[in-house]
Design an enzyme around this catalytic site. Structure first.
Site, PDB file in Angstrom:
ATOM      1  N   ASP A   1      -6.884  -2.722  -1.234  1.00  0.00           N
ATOM      2  CA  ASP A   1      -5.900  -1.990  -2.015  1.00  0.00           C
ATOM      3  C   ASP A   1      -6.303  -0.529  -2.164  1.00  0.00           C
ATOM      4  OD1 ASP A   1      -3.602  -1.854  -4.042  1.00  0.00           O
ATOM      5  OD2 ASP A   1      -5.304  -1.257  -5.270  1.00  0.00           O
TER       6      ASP A   1
ATOM      7  N   GLU B   1      -3.566  -6.938   2.180  1.00  0.00           N
ATOM      8  CA  GLU B   1      -4.553  -5.988   1.659  1.00  0.00           C
ATOM      9  C   GLU B   1      -5.972  -6.471   1.912  1.00  0.00           C
ATOM     10  OE1 GLU B   1      -2.446  -3.631  -1.977  1.00  0.00           O
ATOM     11  OE2 GLU B   1      -3.150  -5.664  -2.423  1.00  0.00           O
TER      12      GLU B   1
END
Length: 227
Positions: A51, A123
């Site tokens: 992320d 992610e």
């Protein structure tokens, strides 16, 4: 599909070969599977790292690609690119949901089609590439699957609204038609066609009718932009 075949197919699709296969295995592992297989790590820590790498890469790209854009507008663009819906859409190019390792309970309740899980795994894969190959390799992956057509993706979140505005401006008739549904009640998959003046302009799939309609609208908008 066994674990090795799964990550080998991911490597083939991405063009990135992992030196440490444990990283990509962890990136594909949901906590429900880890709870059943105690000797394996799940994707949560890798998702946290991925992320951060994603936000940095997208921020850097938008800053350089839009030299006159204000901070607030860049923030909105970044939010649209890294949101759950967009990342789940990006993950579909890799058919990422097919390779996620889920526990039996999560599988039965439709976890494989849940966008929150698919986007988290996307992610996590970024985090795994970053740890295995460094920032440049992770950036290459993000540019290929997120930023390659980023202006189209930015419109994905509001595609139904944008398409509605378009047909109104052109005095056209817009209609969403359910084309099919598959799977048990707890794990339905819907297919929806969007028709403009009776002509099919886009087809979408999703775990809900709303999501399938959004996907169909997005495909229709892309078709119009190519004309």
């Amino acid at each position: 599909m066994n674990i090795k075949n799964g990550y080998l197919e991911i490597e083939k699709k991405t063009g990135y070969h992992f030196r440490d296969s444990n990283l990509i295995i962890s990136a594909l592992t949901h906590s429900s599977y880890r709870n059943e297989q105690q000797n394996i790590k799940d994707y949560e820590r890798l998702e946290f790292l991925g992320d951060a790498v994603l936000e940095l890469t997208v921020s850097d790209f938008l800053f350089k690609d839009n030299p006159d854009m204000k901070e607030g507008d860049m923030t909105k663009m970044r939010a649209a690119l890294v949101c759950e819906h967009t990342l789940a859409y990006c993950a579909r190019e890799l058919s990422l949901s097919d390779y996620i390792l889920l526990g039996k309970g999560e599988e039965k309740t439709g976890g494989r089609g849940r966008e929150s899980i698919i986007s988290d795994v996307f992610e996590a894969v970024i985090g795994a590439i970053y740890l295995d190959g460094g920032l440049e390799k992770a950036k290459e992956h993000i540019h290929r699957y997120v930023l390659n057509d980023y202006r189209d993706k930015i419109g994905f979140r509001d595609s139904k609204t944008t398409l509605q505005e378009y047909v109104q401006e052109n005095n056209a008739r817009l209609e969403y038609v359910l084309a099919g549904e598959t799977g048990p009640d707890h794990n339905k998959k819907y297919e929806v066609n969007v028709l403009i003046d009776g002509e099919i302009m886009g087809c979408g799939h999703g775990s809900s009718k709303k999501r399938a309609e959004q996907m169909a609208a997005y495909e229709a908008l892309k078709m119009y932009q190519q004309k």
